[in-house]
Design an enzyme around this catalytic site. Sequence first.
Site, PDB file in Angstrom:
ATOM      1  N   GLY A 145      38.455  33.515  26.388  1.00 59.31           N
ATOM      2  CA  GLY A 145      37.227  33.948  25.097  1.00 59.31           C
ATOM      3  C   GLY A 145      35.795  33.902  25.980  1.00 59.31           C
ATOM      4  O   GLY A 145      34.830  34.056  25.343  1.00 59.31           O
TER       5      GLY A 145
ATOM      6  N   ASN B 260      35.114  45.620  28.988  1.00 59.32           N
ATOM      7  CA  ASN B 260      36.494  46.932  28.624  1.00 59.32           C
ATOM      8  C   ASN B 260      37.009  46.760  28.244  1.00 59.32           C
ATOM      9  O   ASN B 260      38.239  47.691  27.583  1.00 59.32           O
ATOM     10  CB  ASN B 260      37.231  45.838  30.147  1.00 59.32           C
TER      11      ASN B 260
ATOM     12  N   ARG C 128      32.980  37.024  31.592  1.00 60.94           N
ATOM     13  CA  ARG C 128      33.544  37.280  33.503  1.00 60.94           C
ATOM     14  C   ARG C 128      32.436  36.385  34.493  1.00 60.94           C
ATOM     15  O   ARG C 128      33.301  35.572  35.201  1.00 60.94           O
ATOM     16  CB  ARG C 128      32.998  38.759  33.481  1.00 60.94           C
TER      17      ARG C 128
ATOM     18  N   SER D 151      34.881  40.761  26.045  1.00 58.73           N
ATOM     19  CA  SER D 151      34.905  41.722  26.758  1.00 58.73           C
ATOM     20  C   SER D 151      34.336  43.560  27.315  1.00 58.73           C
ATOM     21  O   SER D 151      34.086  43.375  26.455  1.00 58.73           O
ATOM     22  CB  SER D 151      36.577  41.906  27.084  1.00 58.73           C
TER      23      SER D 151
ATOM     24  N   ASP E 114      43.509  33.184  20.776  1.00 56.98           N
ATOM     25  CA  ASP E 114      44.468  33.010  21.119  1.00 56.98           C
ATOM     26  C   ASP E 114      43.281  31.286  22.094  1.00 56.98           C
ATOM     27  O   ASP E 114      44.254  30.674  22.787  1.00 56.98           O
ATOM     28  CB  ASP E 114      45.329  33.493  22.778  1.00 56.98           C
TER      29      ASP E 114
ATOM     30  N   ASP F  38      42.105  40.455  24.501  1.00 57.34           N
ATOM     31  CA  ASP F  38      42.537  39.910  25.328  1.00 57.34           C
ATOM     32  C   ASP F  38      43.339  38.513  25.051  1.00 57.34           C
ATOM     33  O   ASP F  38      42.997  37.415  24.167  1.00 57.34           O
ATOM     34  CB  ASP F  38      42.166  39.425  26.659  1.00 57.34           C
TER      35      ASP F  38
ATOM     36  N   ASP G 132      40.561  38.601  18.462  1.00 55.96           N
ATOM     37  CA  ASP G 132      39.995  39.178  19.929  1.00 55.96           C
ATOM     38  C   ASP G 132      41.228  40.499  20.358  1.00 55.96           C
ATOM     39  O   ASP G 132      41.937  39.980  19.656  1.00 55.96           O
ATOM     40  CB  ASP G 132      40.176  37.459  19.955  1.00 55.96           C
TER      41      ASP G 132
HETATM   42  C1  BG6 Z   1      37.751  37.889  27.250  1.00 57.09           C
HETATM   43  C2  BG6 Z   1      38.936  37.515  28.622  1.00 57.09           C
HETATM   44  O1  BG6 Z   1      38.878  38.371  26.283  1.00 57.09           O
HETATM   45  O2  BG6 Z   1      36.553  38.510  28.326  1.00 57.09           O
HETATM   46  C3  BG6 Z   1      38.083  36.921  29.226  1.00 57.09           C
HETATM   47  O3  BG6 Z   1      40.003  35.887  26.826  1.00 57.09           O
HETATM   48  C4  BG6 Z   1      37.762  37.947  30.622  1.00 57.09           C
HETATM   49  O4  BG6 Z   1      39.122  35.761  30.229  1.00 57.09           O
HETATM   50  C5  BG6 Z   1      36.152  37.746  29.311  1.00 57.09           C
HETATM   51  O5  BG6 Z   1      36.833  37.056  30.840  1.00 57.09           O
HETATM   52  C6  BG6 Z   1      35.117  39.125  29.812  1.00 57.09           C
HETATM   53  O6  BG6 Z   1      35.853  40.526  29.916  1.00 57.09           O
HETATM   54  P1  BG6 Z   1      35.580  41.164  31.478  1.00 57.09           P
HETATM   55  O7  BG6 Z   1      36.236  42.781  31.039  1.00 57.09           O
HETATM   56  O8  BG6 Z   1      34.063  42.056  30.386  1.00 57.09           O
HETATM   57  O9  BG6 Z   1      35.683  41.145  32.727  1.00 57.09           O
HETATM   58 MG    MG Z   2      41.994  36.476  23.843  1.00 56.31          MG
END
Ligand code: BG6
Ligand code: MG
Length: 213
Positions: free
Chosen positions: A47, A119, A50, A117, A171, A12, A10
């Site tokens: 995890g 991002n 959004r 994510s 996590d 984040d 993972d």
């Molecule tokens: C996960 C995070 O990795 O990504 C979450 O743990 C988050 O908290 C999710 O909401 C989506 O992320 P993003 O960057 O696409 O908004």
């Molecule tokens: Mg995480």
Amino acid sequence: MDNIKAVIFDLDGVICSTDKYHYLAWKQVADEIDVYFDEKINNRLRGVSRMDSLNIILERADRTFSQEEKNALAEKKNGIYVELLDRMSEQDLSGEVKSTLHTLRDEGHLLAIGSSSKNTKKILRRIGLSDYFDAVSDGTNISRSKPDPEVFLKAAEMLSVSPGNSLVVEDAKAGISAAAAGGFLSAGLGEASEHESVTYKLNSFSDLIDILN
Ligand code: BG6
Ligand code: MG
């Protein structure tokens, strides 16, 4: 464990501490709409995608929000979050994570990212890991976020390894549920180490070296 060929991380809260930036950005949005939000609620967002995260935050709201309003709030949160990401650099990759990754790679393990994510690629660029992993499965190639196993199954497919020969590092409790649902072994940090289905409990990221030996 010599049957573990691949490790799927993972991002984040595991590879880097961007979980704290998710919290700060959501906190700002929640305060603006007067909705109670704290670290404990934030743990439920780990995890989770959004929009699903926003829906969890809005459980505390005293009115309903239209889809249009929700889209605007999710966009606002991402704007704040991305601004925080833009301040990151290679300094935000800890020495422990960096040296553990190098050790695992030297021992012949395939290494991948499995993150919800959208991002992910930006973050990997900021911390200097753009071309490091053998596969990157993220929020841009899935339609269901954790606890669904899709993101990890896609990573295993990209690596051509079976879930049973892969260790997921998480996590998030939702991430351990996803790993279990997909037939993966798992290693949990923090709250995730308390999940009933976790295979290995980690006190520290570098514990992976012993597990994989
Ligand atoms: C996960 C995070 O990795 O990504 C979450 O743990 C988050 O908290 C999710 O909401 C989506 O992320 P993003 O960057 O696409 O908004
Ligand atoms: Mg995480």
